[in-house]
Design a protein around this motif. Sequence first.
Motif, PDB file in Angstrom:
ATOM      1  N   ALA A   1       8.653  13.543   5.675  1.00 12.30           N
ATOM      2  CA  ALA A   1       8.889  12.610   6.372  1.00 12.30           C
ATOM      3  C   ALA A   1       9.929  11.256   5.507  1.00 12.30           C
ATOM      4  CB  ALA A   1       7.560  12.029   6.978  1.00 12.30           C
ATOM      5  N   GLY A   2       9.969  11.578   4.453  1.00 11.10           N
ATOM      6  CA  GLY A   2      10.937  10.226   3.644  1.00 11.10           C
ATOM      7  C   GLY A   2       9.275   9.337   2.701  1.00 11.10           C
ATOM      8  N   ARG A   3       8.152  10.051   2.991  1.00 12.66           N
ATOM      9  CA  ARG A   3       7.104   9.363   2.175  1.00 12.66           C
ATOM     10  C   ARG A   3       7.553   8.252   2.687  1.00 12.66           C
ATOM     11  NH1 ARG A   3       8.392  10.394  -3.451  1.00 12.66           N
ATOM     12  NH2 ARG A   3       7.815   7.703  -4.174  1.00 12.66           N
ATOM     13  N   TYR A   4       5.166   7.557   2.241  1.00 12.24           N
ATOM     14  CA  TYR A   4       5.049   6.126   2.337  1.00 12.24           C
ATOM     15  C   TYR A   4       6.509   4.900   2.965  1.00 12.24           C
ATOM     16  CZ  TYR A   4       0.308   7.068   3.988  1.00 12.24           C
ATOM     17  OH  TYR A   4      -0.606   7.980   4.345  1.00 12.24           O
ATOM     18  N   PRO A   5       6.896   4.937   4.103  1.00 13.70           N
ATOM     19  CA  PRO A   5       7.559   3.519   3.370  1.00 13.70           C
ATOM     20  C   PRO A   5       7.683   2.256   3.132  1.00 13.70           C
ATOM     21  CG  PRO A   5       6.835   3.207   6.213  1.00 13.70           C
ATOM     22  CD  PRO A   5       5.774   4.796   5.271  1.00 13.70           C
ATOM     23  N   GLU A   6       7.810   1.746   2.061  1.00 10.98           N
ATOM     24  CA  GLU A   6       7.823   0.990   1.243  1.00 10.98           C
ATOM     25  C   GLU A   6       8.570  -0.104   1.334  1.00 10.98           C
ATOM     26  OE1 GLU A   6       8.550   1.976  -3.116  1.00 10.98           O
ATOM     27  OE2 GLU A   6       6.535   3.862  -2.679  1.00 10.98           O
ATOM     28  N   ALA A   7       9.413  -0.084   1.995  1.00 15.83           N
ATOM     29  CA  ALA A   7      10.360  -1.471   2.779  1.00 15.83           C
ATOM     30  C   ALA A   7       9.270  -2.504   3.613  1.00 15.83           C
ATOM     31  CB  ALA A   7      11.769  -1.118   2.839  1.00 15.83           C
ATOM     32  N   TYR A   8       8.831  -1.627   4.601  1.00 18.26           N
ATOM     33  CA  TYR A   8       8.424  -2.545   5.341  1.00 18.26           C
ATOM     34  C   TYR A   8       6.776  -3.364   4.914  1.00 18.26           C
ATOM     35  CZ  TYR A   8       9.912   0.452   8.067  1.00 18.26           C
ATOM     36  OH  TYR A   8      11.415   1.479   8.760  1.00 18.26           O
TER      37      TYR A   8
ATOM     38  N   ARG B   1       0.558  -1.743  -0.094  1.00 17.62           N
ATOM     39  CA  ARG B   1      -0.242   0.213   0.378  1.00 17.62           C
ATOM     40  C   ARG B   1       0.933   1.016  -0.372  1.00 17.62           C
ATOM     41  NH1 ARG B   1      -4.430  -1.060   4.536  1.00 17.62           N
ATOM     42  NH2 ARG B   1      -2.313  -1.659   5.447  1.00 17.62           N
ATOM     43  N   SER B   2       1.807   1.456   0.448  1.00 28.27           N
ATOM     44  CA  SER B   2       3.394   2.371  -0.037  1.00 28.27           C
ATOM     45  C   SER B   2       3.482   2.926  -0.870  1.00 28.27           C
ATOM     46  CB  SER B   2       4.335   1.939   1.779  1.00 28.27           C
ATOM     47  OG  SER B   2       3.924   2.134   2.678  1.00 28.27           O
ATOM     48  N   LYS B   3       3.443   1.771  -2.258  1.00 32.89           N
ATOM     49  CA  LYS B   3       4.134   2.150  -3.419  1.00 32.89           C
ATOM     50  C   LYS B   3       2.921   2.569  -3.836  1.00 32.89           C
ATOM     51  CE  LYS B   3       7.308  -1.262  -3.504  1.00 32.89           C
ATOM     52  NZ  LYS B   3       7.691  -2.683  -4.401  1.00 32.89           N
TER      53      LYS B   3
ATOM     54  N   GLU C   1       2.486   0.266   7.996  1.00 35.09           N
ATOM     55  CA  GLU C   1       3.227   1.651   7.386  1.00 35.09           C
ATOM     56  C   GLU C   1       2.114   3.056   7.805  1.00 35.09           C
ATOM     57  OE1 GLU C   1      -0.476   0.896   4.931  1.00 35.09           O
ATOM     58  OE2 GLU C   1       1.225  -0.512   5.283  1.00 35.09           O
ATOM     59  N   ASP C   2       1.239   2.998   8.309  1.00 37.29           N
ATOM     60  CA  ASP C   2       0.826   4.554   8.540  1.00 37.29           C
ATOM     61  C   ASP C   2       1.340   4.481  10.277  1.00 37.29           C
ATOM     62  OD1 ASP C   2      -1.423   3.984   6.812  1.00 37.29           O
ATOM     63  OD2 ASP C   2      -2.868   3.432   8.104  1.00 37.29           O
ATOM     64  N   THR C   3       2.082   3.473  10.908  1.00 42.54           N
ATOM     65  CA  THR C   3       1.877   3.656  12.363  1.00 42.54           C
ATOM     66  C   THR C   3       3.322   4.345  12.135  1.00 42.54           C
ATOM     67  OG1 THR C   3       0.904   2.019  13.897  1.00 42.54           O
ATOM     68  CG2 THR C   3       2.880   2.753  14.381  1.00 42.54           C
ATOM     69  N   ILE C   4       4.438   3.420  11.035  1.00 47.31           N
ATOM     70  CA  ILE C   4       5.608   3.737  10.684  1.00 47.31           C
ATOM     71  C   ILE C   4       5.747   5.511  10.274  1.00 47.31           C
ATOM     72  CG2 ILE C   4       8.052   3.287   9.485  1.00 47.31           C
ATOM     73  CD1 ILE C   4       6.994   0.477  10.257  1.00 47.31           C
ATOM     74  N   PHE C   5       4.747   5.500   9.393  1.00 49.39           N
ATOM     75  CA  PHE C   5       5.324   7.156   9.093  1.00 49.39           C
ATOM     76  C   PHE C   5       4.401   7.529   9.818  1.00 49.39           C
ATOM     77  CE2 PHE C   5       2.509  10.488   5.932  1.00 49.39           C
ATOM     78  CZ  PHE C   5       3.102  10.664   5.291  1.00 49.39           C
ATOM     79  N   ASP C   6       3.401   7.513  10.517  1.00 48.42           N
ATOM     80  CA  ASP C   6       2.701   8.287  11.149  1.00 48.42           C
ATOM     81  C   ASP C   6       3.888   9.024  12.704  1.00 48.42           C
ATOM     82  OD1 ASP C   6       0.328   8.984  10.749  1.00 48.42           O
ATOM     83  OD2 ASP C   6      -0.595   7.359  11.918  1.00 48.42           O
ATOM     84  N   LEU C   7       5.061   8.048  12.608  1.00 42.33           N
ATOM     85  CA  LEU C   7       6.069   8.370  13.670  1.00 42.33           C
ATOM     86  C   LEU C   7       6.835   9.438  12.505  1.00 42.33           C
ATOM     87  CD1 LEU C   7       6.604   5.066  15.544  1.00 42.33           C
ATOM     88  CD2 LEU C   7       5.552   7.635  16.602  1.00 42.33           C
ATOM     89  N   ALA C   8       7.199   8.975  11.544  1.00 37.67           N
ATOM     90  CA  ALA C   8       8.190  10.168  10.961  1.00 37.67           C
ATOM     91  C   ALA C   8       8.064  11.477  10.982  1.00 37.67           C
ATOM     92  CB  ALA C   8       8.257   9.107   9.391  1.00 37.67           C
ATOM     93  N   MET C   9       6.554  11.525  10.650  1.00 39.01           N
ATOM     94  CA  MET C   9       5.958  13.129   9.957  1.00 39.01           C
ATOM     95  C   MET C   9       5.731  13.496  12.123  1.00 39.01           C
ATOM     96  SD  MET C   9       2.348  12.532   7.771  1.00 39.01           S
ATOM     97  CE  MET C   9       1.461  11.546   9.010  1.00 39.01           C
TER      98      MET C   9
ATOM     99  N   ARG D   1       0.580  -8.731   9.799  1.00 37.62           N
ATOM    100  CA  ARG D   1       0.838  -8.923   8.880  1.00 37.62           C
ATOM    101  C   ARG D   1       1.256  -6.434   9.590  1.00 37.62           C
ATOM    102  NH1 ARG D   1      -2.505  -8.655   5.658  1.00 37.62           N
ATOM    103  NH2 ARG D   1      -3.707  -6.489   6.236  1.00 37.62           N
ATOM    104  N   TYR D   2       0.754  -6.151   9.947  1.00 35.20           N
ATOM    105  CA  TYR D   2       0.507  -5.358  10.829  1.00 35.20           C
ATOM    106  C   TYR D   2       2.398  -5.202  11.669  1.00 35.20           C
ATOM    107  CZ  TYR D   2      -4.138  -3.988   9.387  1.00 35.20           C
ATOM    108  OH  TYR D   2      -5.545  -3.356   8.676  1.00 35.20           O
ATOM    109  N   ALA D   3       2.120  -6.622  12.748  1.00 37.63           N
ATOM    110  CA  ALA D   3       3.102  -6.474  13.821  1.00 37.63           C
ATOM    111  C   ALA D   3       4.045  -6.660  13.352  1.00 37.63           C
ATOM    112  CB  ALA D   3       2.704  -7.314  14.944  1.00 37.63           C
ATOM    113  N   GLU D   4       4.057  -7.801  11.720  1.00 40.20           N
ATOM    114  CA  GLU D   4       5.608  -7.347  11.110  1.00 40.20           C
ATOM    115  C   GLU D   4       6.674  -6.112  11.126  1.00 40.20           C
ATOM    116  OE1 GLU D   4       7.070 -10.395   7.485  1.00 40.20           O
ATOM    117  OE2 GLU D   4       5.041 -10.448   7.992  1.00 40.20           O
TER     118      GLU D   4
END
Length: 316
Positions: free
Chosen positions: A161-168, A68-70, A172-180, A212-215
């Motif tokens: 924030a580095g855009r939505y993180p595509e490696a995970y 979804r990040s992509k 990605e919501d939580t990771i992107f939120d924390l980056a923001m 999947r989210y927890a991974e």
Amino acid sequence: MRTALIATVRNEASRIGEFLASLETQTRTPDAIVVTDGGSTDGTQERLADFAARTSIPFRWLEVRGNRSKGRNAAIEASQADLISMTDASVLDPVWFERIIAPLEAGTADLVSGWYELRVDSPRERAIGLLTQYSLDQVNPDRFLPSSRSVAFTRDLWQKAGRYPEAYSGNEDTIFDLAMERQRPRKAFVKEATVRWRPAPSARVVYRQYERYAEGDGQAAIFLTTETRYAAYYVVYLGGLALLALGLVWWPVWLLVLVTGVAYLFGRVRKVIAAGLWSLVPYSAAVVVAWDLGRLVGYTRGRLDRIRHGADRYRF
């Protein structure tokens, strides 16, 4: 400033129609509406194409295979907008876009959190939704991490924030939120900007989703930095297994495990009880266990993946 409404979908044929219909009922039309499809095989793409051919709103869709990040990053790029609102295949209240974009247009916020309510067809779906969604009285607007189900932000913040993180793998919501959050944005919480979403239909799907989210959280090494409570899950379940083993030596310990286990599950299903869904309490307890185990399995897998590939791959 140019505005956009963005969404990502995949295999949503059964509910894409109600989402698309809600786009046409918005009291304010964005300058661009971009939906990316992650490679649907159930007829979703055909429905998107039909809608694009007949609607009068500025709608386009793209196929973007991958996570979804992509899809979100590609949609934001394609929109060429300065102010971005984000959702998924949910049903938008008619005033959703107007309300969620307003603080950005007024220049009083860089990040706007909207809200989401359940859209269900059965008591079982309602029970699952109550278990897996915050209620408004649980929300602290200053600490709330928005879901991409109902959020808006500036393009500048997205880039910083580095855009939505595509490696995970997920969450990605939580990771992107924390980056923001690290950019210290001006924030607004607009509970009146509401979308209606459908929860997972079964305990099995709950397990898969939260695994999947927890991974993704494990890959990002998110443990004690947010309200994800992974430490509590490990303490509860590993502690329970340890007590069960101790019961082989001293059987009264098993009674303690039974009592504390029942108390734990009743505490977790309290919203289902409060809603009067007593017949669904046993099923709700099974959903809680599936949710917890999904998080434990997914998080452990993610942390092992981080060790195997190195922290640099999952830096955010």
